[in-house]
Design a protein around this motif. Structure first.
Motif, mmCIF file in Angstrom:
data_model
loop_
_atom_site.group_PDB
_atom_site.id
_atom_site.type_symbol
_atom_site.label_atom_id
_atom_site.label_comp_id
_atom_site.label_asym_id
_atom_site.label_seq_id
_atom_site.Cartn_x
_atom_site.Cartn_y
_atom_site.Cartn_z
ATOM 1 N N GLY A 11 0.803 -1.218 0.000
ATOM 2 C CA GLY A 11 0.000 0.000 0.000
ATOM 3 C C GLY A 11 0.834 1.266 0.000
ATOM 4 O O GLY A 11 0.312 2.370 0.074
ATOM 5 N N SER A 12 2.142 1.102 -0.115
ATOM 6 C CA SER A 12 2.979 2.289 -0.051
ATOM 7 C C SER A 12 3.416 2.718 -1.445
ATOM 8 O O SER A 12 3.336 1.954 -2.400
ATOM 9 C CB SER A 12 4.206 2.005 0.807
ATOM 10 O OG SER A 12 4.866 0.883 0.277
ATOM 11 N N ILE A 13 3.887 3.942 -1.522
ATOM 12 C CA ILE A 13 4.367 4.442 -2.801
ATOM 13 C C ILE A 13 5.743 3.861 -3.083
ATOM 14 O O ILE A 13 6.614 3.817 -2.227
ATOM 15 C CB ILE A 13 4.425 5.980 -2.797
ATOM 16 C CG1 ILE A 13 3.001 6.524 -2.867
ATOM 17 C CG2 ILE A 13 5.251 6.492 -3.975
ATOM 18 C CD1 ILE A 13 2.912 8.027 -2.909
ATOM 19 N N GLN A 14 5.873 3.374 -4.303
ATOM 20 C CA GLN A 14 7.115 2.749 -4.673
ATOM 21 C C GLN A 14 7.754 3.618 -5.740
ATOM 22 O O GLN A 14 7.192 3.814 -6.797
ATOM 23 C CB GLN A 14 6.725 1.407 -5.274
ATOM 24 C CG GLN A 14 7.794 0.410 -5.321
ATOM 25 C CD GLN A 14 7.170 -0.875 -5.821
ATOM 26 O OE1 GLN A 14 6.417 -1.538 -5.125
ATOM 27 N NE2 GLN A 14 7.440 -1.184 -7.065
ATOM 28 N N LYS A 15 8.909 4.156 -5.429
ATOM 29 C CA LYS A 15 9.500 5.117 -6.355
ATOM 30 C C LYS A 15 10.058 4.430 -7.587
ATOM 31 O O LYS A 15 9.959 4.916 -8.690
ATOM 32 C CB LYS A 15 10.600 5.891 -5.645
ATOM 33 C CG LYS A 15 10.040 6.989 -4.768
ATOM 34 C CD LYS A 15 11.110 8.029 -4.535
ATOM 35 C CE LYS A 15 10.994 8.606 -3.145
ATOM 36 N NZ LYS A 15 11.269 7.632 -2.072
ATOM 37 N N ILE A 34 13.956 -5.446 -0.959
ATOM 38 C CA ILE A 34 14.080 -4.446 0.097
ATOM 39 C C ILE A 34 12.711 -3.795 0.283
ATOM 40 O O ILE A 34 12.126 -3.273 -0.669
ATOM 41 C CB ILE A 34 15.124 -3.371 -0.278
ATOM 42 C CG1 ILE A 34 16.492 -4.014 -0.565
ATOM 43 C CG2 ILE A 34 15.229 -2.304 0.808
ATOM 44 C CD1 ILE A 34 17.202 -4.574 0.637
ATOM 45 N N THR A 35 12.207 -3.854 1.503
ATOM 46 C CA THR A 35 10.884 -3.286 1.782
ATOM 47 C C THR A 35 10.964 -1.757 1.740
ATOM 48 O O THR A 35 12.064 -1.192 1.831
ATOM 49 C CB THR A 35 10.397 -3.685 3.192
ATOM 50 O OG1 THR A 35 11.286 -3.079 4.140
ATOM 51 C CG2 THR A 35 10.395 -5.183 3.387
ATOM 52 N N PRO A 40 15.795 -5.695 4.209
ATOM 53 C CA PRO A 40 15.763 -6.846 3.297
ATOM 54 C C PRO A 40 14.833 -7.925 3.847
ATOM 55 O O PRO A 40 14.805 -8.154 5.060
ATOM 56 C CB PRO A 40 17.215 -7.332 3.268
ATOM 57 C CG PRO A 40 17.855 -6.787 4.487
ATOM 58 C CD PRO A 40 17.078 -5.580 4.925
ATOM 59 N N LEU A 41 14.078 -8.543 2.960
ATOM 60 C CA LEU A 41 13.091 -9.531 3.395
ATOM 61 C C LEU A 41 12.981 -10.654 2.369
ATOM 62 O O LEU A 41 12.945 -10.396 1.161
ATOM 63 C CB LEU A 41 11.728 -8.835 3.535
ATOM 64 C CG LEU A 41 10.613 -9.633 4.185
ATOM 65 C CD1 LEU A 41 10.860 -9.795 5.681
ATOM 66 C CD2 LEU A 41 9.257 -8.936 3.961
ATOM 67 N N ILE A 42 12.917 -11.899 2.860
ATOM 68 C CA ILE A 42 12.718 -13.034 1.954
ATOM 69 C C ILE A 42 11.245 -13.098 1.580
ATOM 70 O O ILE A 42 10.372 -12.919 2.422
ATOM 71 C CB ILE A 42 13.119 -14.369 2.631
ATOM 72 C CG1 ILE A 42 14.546 -14.330 3.161
ATOM 73 C CG2 ILE A 42 12.913 -15.549 1.678
ATOM 74 C CD1 ILE A 42 15.636 -14.431 2.153
#
Ligand code: ADP
Ligand code: MG
Length: 617
Positions: A11-15, A34-35, A40-42
């Motif tokens: 739900g966030s803006i992704q540049k 990368i969140t 960093p997240l699997i």
């Protein structure tokens, strides 16, 4: 123009578009990102799990499954279940010959230097195609979980991977529809995950100990100004957690006085016991005793017994650490950090042994089976330019390479390589008595040179006349800090040499670079399949050439019937040379190869026989 999109998952803006990090493992593969919170997240797609077993199953009806689903077939349908494909990537049959019993599926043993293939049913697969199936699965999972297209990635490889293995990994990515931004060494990625080597003024020497499912390697890295240099690597590509499982299984067989042959003949039982052994091993990481049964067979083991069973194997890894240090000209006192990688380093005895050897606590805070993928995601983020604090070194915008048989592009310096850099590869002639070799230098990402930008062409003259395949020509690329590329060709036996200098970026605008990259992404799939066809055709025409030459010289050693059948097969293969049916070409090549292989052996025996006769009395 900066792209702005909304990530529906968060739900966030992704540049920017998300670039993922991929750990393409021998046993398990993972994908990470990368969140928006910079962590960093699997990726865990719909709870399918973090690890995707690197296993592919082909069902009789042509369905392909990857991961846990495929793993179920390892014992019950071994001929159609491909595991450990990473071991075959970029390798020739000669490389893996001594381990051929390891593979339960059919690895094509054409006794040549050409790259191995795997036969499933009537279809031939290259390890590149097989690896691409795993990558495709990871890409799909990432897209599904992140709800956004994922087209770009950083993929990791072991530090000991050679040029051909790295290129094969890139190609697998391409075939899966992924633009591979960079191939990163696994130990480098692990180090980045721990934040080691991120700041420009840090200099350190570290050891990365990686014990996975079937492979072990240790790397000694020197980090300076954000550059990771591999000082030494050591290891054993046939040592890992699977050996621990096998040790437990053998212990149970012994304890219960079972007949080992009978157990392995009963596939279902063998599979169940193997899985139980792995379960026991994992349990013993946190508890002192494991106690269960399989089909009424008691399966119990204590941690102490387990440790005694694996002690020799673990000692072997420590010996590798010693050797790596010696090769780097260092002692344990020179190592400032030790990083644990690979699921098998969870075993406390492994951790203790490594820590004792290096005389310091080891880094094990991050999950050892995730650490490489997490680091790859960080590297991807750096390449995306999202980390303003980290300096991005000068890189080459487009790949540089030469034309090889069939008009194919052979990349020598891949795109995104840090500048200055040098790389080289060895080539040979394709025709008997060839005295000149054309070297055509190209720039670009397409598989066929005609789609790329030609930078230079020259001819290496005066190669001594020799049979095809014997001359050794080293082609070296040197790209200096000013962006000047020097290409040198050197024939090793005669010493004849020729070189050329060009500036690859001369007359190239940013827009053109962008367009070339876009084109390579849109055409990636067609390009790779086209290349595989050309490679099959080239291999086939070499085979025809060799067999015809053999017939001319050695017909007297063969029977009429052998000659006529060889001619028939050769003619059939010849008629396929222009065909685009890759599998048909490979099948016929394989057939001709199988039929003629004994001839060469017979000839050798004859020659030895003659020599013996000559010596007698
Ligand atoms: P690879 O890099 O070869 O793909 P991984 O790093 O995923 O492999 O390691 C897989 C191995 O780790 C398997 O042998 C698995 O049984 C082992 N493993 C996983 N979890 C544990 C644990 N808790 N304790 C011991 N071994 C484990
Ligand atoms: Mg691994």
């Amino acid at each position: 123009m900066a792209k702005v999109s909304i990530n529906l998952a968060t739900g966030s803006i992704q540049k920017e578009e998300i670039i993922v990090g991929i750990d393409l493992g021998t046993t398990n593969s993972l994908v990470a990102f990368i969140t928006p919170e910079q962590e960093p997240l699997i990726i865990n797609d719909s709870g399918k799990g973090l690890l995707v077993p690197s296993v592919i199953h082909f069902s009789p009806s042509g369905e392909i499954s990857v991961g846990n689903e495929a793993k179920e077939f390892l014992i019950t349908d071994p001929e159609n279940t491909i595991f450990s494909v990473k071991r075959l990537l970029g390798r020739s049959y000669k490389d893996i010959e001594s381990h051929k019993d390891f593979f339960s599926y059919k690895v094509i043993d054409d006794d040549t230097e050409s790259l191995v293939k795997v036969k499933v049913g009537d279809t031939f697969y290259t390890p590149i195609e097989l690896s691409s199936l795993i990558l495709k699965e990871l890409k799909e999972r990432a897209e599904h979980a992140l709800k956004t297209p994922v087209n770009r990635a950083v993929i990791t490889v072991p530090a000991y991977f050679n040029d051909s293995q790295r290129q094969a990994t890139r190609d697998a990515g391409k075939l899966a529809g992924i633009d591979v931004l960079r191939i990163v060494n696994e130990p480098t990625a692990a180090s980045l995950a721990y934040g080691i080597g991120l700041s420009a003024n840090e200099s350190k020497t570290i050891a990365v100990y990686d014990l996975g499912g079937g492979t072990f390697d240790v790397s000694i890295l020197q980090i300076q100004n954000g550059i990771f240099e591999v000082l030494a690597t050591n290891g054993n590509t046939y040592l890992g957690g699977d050996d621990f499982d096998r040790a437990i299984l053998n212990y149970w067989i012994e304890q219960n006085k079972l007949d080992a042959a009978a157990v392995s003949a009963n596939k279902e039982l063998a599979q169940a016991l193997r899985l139980k052994a792995e379960e026991a091993k994992i349990a013993l990481t946190t508890q002192n005793l494991f106690n269960d049964t399989v089909n009424g067979i008691p399966c119990a083991i204590t941690r102490q017994v387990f440790e005694s069973l694996i002690a020799d194997k673990v000692q072997e890894t420590i010996t590798c650490c010693k050797n790596a240090l010696a090769d780097a000209g260092l002692t344990t006192a020179d190592i400032q950090e030790v990083i644990m990688v690979g699921g098998s380093t969870r075993t406390p005895f492994v951790k203790q042994s490594v820590s004792e050897f290096f005389k310091r606590p080891v880094h094990d805070q991050i999950n050892p089976d995730q650490v490489v993928a997490l680091g790859a995601a960080i590297q991807a983020d750096i390449l995306a330019g999202n980390r303003k604090d980290i300096l991005l070194l000068d890189v080459t915008p487009l790949s540089l390479g030469i034309e090889t048989m069939g008009g194919l592009m052979d990349v020598i310096i891949p795109r995104n390589a840090k500048v200055p850099t040098k790389a080289g590869r060895q080539y040979t002639t394709s025709v008997d008595g060839q005295v000149n070799l054309k070297v055509a230098v190209y720039q670009g990402e397409r598989d066929l040179v005609k789609e790329n930008r030609k930078l230079a062409e020259f001819e290496l003259k005066g190669i001594p006349a020799m049979p095809a395949g014997l001359p050794k020509v080293d082609i070296n690329f040197l790209l200096n800090a000013d962006g000047i590329l020097t290409v040198e060709a050197l024939e090793l036996r005669s010493g004849v040499k020729q070189q050329v200098e060009v500036k690859p970026t001369y007359g190239l605008t940013d827009n053109q670079v962008e367009q070339m990259l876009m084109d390579s992404i849109t055409h990636a799939k067609d390009d790779v399949s086209q290349r595989m066809i050309i490679e099959a055709q080239t291999e086939a025409s070499q085979m025809v050439y060799t067999v015809q030459r053999f017939l001319e010289k050695n017909a007297s050693y063969l029977s009429e019937q052998e000659i006529s059948h060889t001619r028939k097969l050769t003619d059939e293969l010849k008629s396929l040379l222009q065909s685009t049916d890759k599998d048909a070409i490979l099948k016929k090549t394989d057939e001709l190869n199988d039929f003629t292989r004994p001839f060469a052996e017979r000839l050798m025996d004859e020659a030895i026989g003659k020599a013996m006769k000559g010596k007698s009395i």
